[in-house]
Design an enzyme around this catalytic site. Sequence first.
Site, mmCIF file in Angstrom:
data_model
loop_
_atom_site.group_PDB
_atom_site.id
_atom_site.type_symbol
_atom_site.label_atom_id
_atom_site.label_comp_id
_atom_site.label_asym_id
_atom_site.label_seq_id
_atom_site.Cartn_x
_atom_site.Cartn_y
_atom_site.Cartn_z
ATOM 1 N N HIS A 244 0.846 -1.191 0.000
ATOM 2 C CA HIS A 244 0.000 0.000 0.000
ATOM 3 C C HIS A 244 0.876 1.233 0.000
ATOM 4 O O HIS A 244 1.965 1.213 0.588
ATOM 5 C CB HIS A 244 -0.918 0.016 1.236
ATOM 6 C CG HIS A 244 -2.079 0.930 1.076
ATOM 7 N ND1 HIS A 244 -2.035 2.258 1.418
ATOM 8 C CD2 HIS A 244 -3.322 0.705 0.574
ATOM 9 C CE1 HIS A 244 -3.201 2.814 1.137
ATOM 10 N NE2 HIS A 244 -4.002 1.902 0.625
ATOM 11 N N GLU A 303 -7.721 -5.589 -0.343
ATOM 12 C CA GLU A 303 -8.235 -6.378 -1.463
ATOM 13 C C GLU A 303 -8.185 -7.890 -1.236
ATOM 14 O O GLU A 303 -8.922 -8.628 -1.873
ATOM 15 C CB GLU A 303 -7.464 -6.027 -2.746
ATOM 16 C CG GLU A 303 -7.490 -4.561 -3.120
ATOM 17 C CD GLU A 303 -8.835 -4.106 -3.656
ATOM 18 O OE1 GLU A 303 -9.860 -4.513 -3.101
ATOM 19 O OE2 GLU A 303 -8.835 -3.341 -4.627
#
Length: 361
Positions: A244, A303
């Site tokens: 991220h 996700e």
Amino acid sequence: MSDGLEDIVVAQTILSDVDGQAGRLVIRGRSLDELAGRARFEDLANLLFDGFFDDLPADLTASLAATRAEVFKVMPPLDEALLALSPFDAVRALVARLADGDDLATALRLLAGPAVFLPAVLRAQAGKAPLAPTPGLGHAADLLAMLHGRKPSAAEAAALDTYLVTVSDHGLNASTFTARVIAATRAGLVSCGLGGLSALKGPLHGGAPGPVIEMLDDIGEPANARAWLEAAIDRGDRLMGFGHRIYRVRDPRADALKAAVRNLASQGGMAPGRLAFAEAVEAAALAVLKEKKPNRPLDTNVEFYTALLLEALGLPPAAFTCVFGVGRMAGYIAHAREQQATGRLIRPLSTYVGPAPRIAA
Ligand code: ACO
């Protein structure tokens, strides 16, 4: 110059705060732990929209339900050309046909649109007739009912509500920034929502959960995980569902969704062994990333468990990013309104590194 605008602050917001060092997400003063699994999507939309529309009702549930019915009634025909597109592109095309504007009615249509269009497109692509919304159901439950043709169980509806709440807003991510850039030009909310959806589509942003399922299917069983993951990194591939820009620790949304998946599995709403297999792949991926990318802290992002949750709810991988868009639309609308109220036209600079003009002889 900052590559990818990393560490550059370009807006002030009262909407959400992402603390990448502590692994914490706050939405309008409430931590994700407080919201996920407790609030419904409608509560989140109310929370995000508060102060941005003069005529916002105390509870959006009834008006959003009425808007789903209205949007379904006037939905354009799902013709062959539209159904030849991916579910995401078909839904985006239908959203593009909503009338643009800046008022609450437009915001509600934009919020209702993807939730109504996605099940209709998926059913039509499977040769089945679209189903109208069911009065009395919440946004999450209604989406599942329109898809499967039956009222979802309480656990299924709660799992989707948890998902939509968890992804509803997340600071200045790529798609929300896109929506704010469009809002800053004073284009309407539909334009902002469409721009947001288009940025969300990419595999480095909201397009990752479909490939997570492909990865799990390709790995097949826990014993294959390590070799498969090592080979992927050695080829230069990225492991979908990991890493991220902001989080240097575990993405808190991964835990919120893992709890929802666990709850669903405990109610028999998942294929037996699926969660344990995914956990084994996750552990192997974290170990491989630590070894192969020691200079970059890479952990599980939102996700990975999104993929498991949406799969368990009977959504096909090709629809995952679109469901993300159903939830994130609330954030796009709130950010667009905030930008319109407080921001200037966004117009950064670039450094020209191309050839100098030729001097005429
Ligand atoms: N797998 C393997 N390596 C990775 C991964 C990953 N998932 N993520 C980052 N890296 C590596 C890069 O290869 C790079 O290594 P290098 O220095 O040896 O070349 C290093 O980490 C830094 O990568 P950047 O691209 O600079 O990091 P950035 O902050 O731009 O990336 C991103 C963030 C795009 C999310 C990235 O982690 C990624 O591609 N992840 C996989 C896709 C994914 O899961 N996307 C969903 C993100 S959550 C969301 O948007 C809703």
